[in-house]
Design a protein around this motif. Structure first.
Motif, PDB file in Angstrom:
ATOM      1  N   HIS A 163     -46.612 -63.459 -32.712  1.00 40.73           N
ATOM      2  CA  HIS A 163     -46.644 -62.328 -31.778  1.00 40.73           C
ATOM      3  C   HIS A 163     -47.501 -61.238 -32.421  1.00 40.73           C
ATOM      4  O   HIS A 163     -47.184 -60.770 -33.509  1.00 40.73           O
ATOM      5  N   GLU A 299     -39.327 -65.520 -27.054  1.00 43.20           N
ATOM      6  CA  GLU A 299     -38.900 -65.236 -25.674  1.00 43.20           C
ATOM      7  C   GLU A 299     -38.231 -63.874 -25.595  1.00 43.20           C
ATOM      8  O   GLU A 299     -38.490 -63.071 -24.707  1.00 43.20           O
ATOM      9  N   GLU A 302     -40.875 -61.016 -26.258  1.00 42.20           N
ATOM     10  CA  GLU A 302     -41.789 -60.795 -25.128  1.00 42.20           C
ATOM     11  C   GLU A 302     -41.059 -60.166 -23.953  1.00 42.20           C
ATOM     12  O   GLU A 302     -41.549 -59.226 -23.328  1.00 42.20           O
ATOM     13  N   PHE A 394     -37.861 -61.491 -18.127  1.00 40.69           N
ATOM     14  CA  PHE A 394     -38.253 -62.864 -18.478  1.00 40.69           C
ATOM     15  C   PHE A 394     -39.216 -63.398 -17.433  1.00 40.69           C
ATOM     16  O   PHE A 394     -38.902 -63.426 -16.249  1.00 40.69           O
ATOM     17  N   THR A 398     -43.266 -67.918 -21.394  1.00 43.97           N
ATOM     18  CA  THR A 398     -43.673 -66.916 -22.370  1.00 43.97           C
ATOM     19  C   THR A 398     -45.135 -67.188 -22.749  1.00 43.97           C
ATOM     20  O   THR A 398     -45.414 -68.219 -23.360  1.00 43.97           O
ATOM     21  N   TRP A 401     -45.977 -68.354 -26.234  1.00 43.35           N
ATOM     22  CA  TRP A 401     -45.446 -69.670 -26.624  1.00 43.35           C
ATOM     23  C   TRP A 401     -46.491 -70.742 -26.353  1.00 43.35           C
ATOM     24  O   TRP A 401     -46.748 -71.623 -27.160  1.00 43.35           O
TER      25      TRP A 401
END
Ligand SMILES: Nc1ncnc2c1ncn2[C@@H]1O[C@H](COP(=O)(O)OP(=O)(O)OP(=O)(O)O)[C@@H](O)[C@H]1O
Ligand SMILES: O=P(O)(O)OC[C@H]1O[C@H](OP(=O)(O)OP(=O)(O)O)[C@H](O)[C@@H]1O
Ligand SMILES: [Mg+2]
Length: 410
Positions: A163, A299, A302, A394, A398, A401
């Motif tokens: 990230h 997850e 983010e 959400f 993601t 990912w």
């Protein structure tokens, strides 16, 4: 490691072999096999033990419901109850990166500047550093180091930024020079490189804690004659003390530079930095459970960072149909939400039958435009307005990912 860097860079990059006032460097090297530890069953996350990133890192994890539980503040190991089989180790930021490279940690949260400076695995291959060593700085560099140095400059792919924008610790790594004297009219890296003052016998003296990134940058900027000294803090004092001509250091507000009569110049930013989540490629691909844990952390990060500063606004609105209500809402610029408003009928019982006079609406709005949004909602007939801050947003997937799997070739 930084002493090895300083030693090799001073001798390789500076034009003269025994740099005047610079301290002799003590080092001893010995060959060994790569320093990966025996297989571990538990995963290890390294977090900054002190400094300006420490508290913000814990706060971010807490906001993602990943609170770190430290039995005793003097202990360097802790746990995150939500993530079983994960140990948290508190280390200095640069040690987090070095231990990721050596395989003693699997994941870490530090500034991008620290990863870029210390995440050079190839420098470590076949070399151990002994700070109590005896070799002096004027000793010629053995051929083997020259090879290491070349590899080292090519960078490495052993660490992966999972990230890249945790939205704190924002700063930039910049070159700065005095505002006065021979630098008064110098405003760009090109002008600095073209100054006639820098020669083989009198190179530009740069003070920096970034002994990998700074020489690399100056070399790439075409500044042929430069030499480097290092210090652990208060670098901004070096030019006024006559120890250096320029510095390469972190800047955020710019206050420290200003207070010390220094200026940044065009083309002089080496790197924009903020906190990042970084992982060892080897751990991600070879250690059981690391990839799944990274997925969960990613997850949560983010979804949380997406939600920061967003409010959920719900209201009731009289209308003839869901479409008509939606059109009224969409006519207001502050009410379009993330993907448009959710409009749902509110049923009441009339003459024994379900009837709809009102519609419930849900919209996400940024905190900074919250009040304006509420005013607009009221203006188009909204009532019973409720607001609450969002914890997570959400998405279906993601995005980072997917990028991680691509980087890992999975
Ligand atoms: N002025 C700043 N503003 C914002 N972030 C900064 C600033 N200075 C440093 N940082 C970020 O915080 C990280 C940690 O810096 P900090 O000063 O806390 O530790 P350090 O410099 O590694 O340790 P120390 O200063 O104690 O030797 C840096 O690597 C950088 O990413
Ligand atoms: O642009 P500014 O907002 O003034 O911040 C820049 C200063 O912050 C960092 O120092 P730090 O406070 O970490 O002290 P240190 O030199 O002891 O690391 C950096 O090394 C600069 O000196
Ligand atoms: Mg600092």
């Amino acid at each position: 490691m930084s002493l090895i860097q300083t030693f090799s860079q001073q001798c390789l990059y500076s034009s003269y072999p025994t740099p005047g006032p610079y301290v002799p460097v003590k080092l001893r090297v010995s060959c060994c096999s790569p320093a990966y530890p025996a297989e571990r069953s538990e995963m290890r996350l390294g977090l900054p033990s002190k400094g300006r990133m420490a508290a913000d890192t814990l706060d971010l994890l807490k906001a993602c419901q990943l609170s770190v539980r430290q039995v005793n503040p003097r202990q360097y190991v802790a746990e995150i109850p939500e993530l079983p089989n994960l140990e948290v180790w508190f280390q200095r930021p640069k040690d987090v990166v070095k231990k990721l490279v050596s395989g003693d940690l699997d994941l870490g949260i530090v500034g991008l500047d620290t990863v870029s400076e210390y995440g050079q695995a190839d420098l470590f291959k076949g070399i151990t550093f002994d700070p109590g060593g005896v070799t002096r700085g004027a000793t010629p560099i053995p051929e083997a180091y020259l090879e290491t140095y070349d590899v080292y400059y090519k960078g490495n792919e052993d660490l992966i930024i999972v990230h890249n924008a945790l939205e704190y610790g924002e700063c930039r790594l910049s070159l700065a020079i005095p505002k006065y004297g021979i630098f008064e009219s110098i405003n760009s890296m090109r002008e600095l490189a073209q100054m006639p003052q820098w020669t083989a016998s009198k190179p530009l003296r740069v003070a920096t804690g970034f002994t990998y990134l700074a020489p690399k940058f100056l070399k790439e900027s075409g500044l042929k004659h430069a030499m480097f000294s290092t210090a652990d803090g208060a670098l901004e004092a070096a030019p006024a003390m006559g120890i250096a001509d320029a510095i390469v250091d972190l800047v955020s507000s710019g206050t420290t530079l200003r207070e010390n009569n220094l200026k940044e110049i065009e083309g002089g930013v080496l790197l924009e930095s903020q906190a990042v989540l970084v992982a060892s490629r080897r751990s991600l691909t070879q250690q059981t459970g690391v990839l799944d844990t990274v997925h969960e952390i990613l997850e949560r990060l983010e979804a949380h960072l997406r939600a920061v500063g967003q409010y959920l606004v719900t209201a009731n609105m009289r209308g003839s149909s869901a479409e008509e209500v939606a059109e009224r809402i969409l006519s207001q610029e502050s009410l379009s939400g993330l993907q448009g408003p959710t409009v749902s009928p509110v049923f009441c019982k009339r003459d024994g039958q379900a009837a709809v006079d009102y519609y419930g609406i849900d919209i996400c709005v940024p905190k900074k435009s919250l009040y304006k949004s509420i005013q607009q909602l009221r203006a188009i007939g909204g009532s019973g307005v409720l607001t609450c801050p969002l914890t997570y947003i959400f998405d279906e997937e993601t995005p980072r990912w997917r990028e991680l799997l691509l980087k890992l070739g999975l």
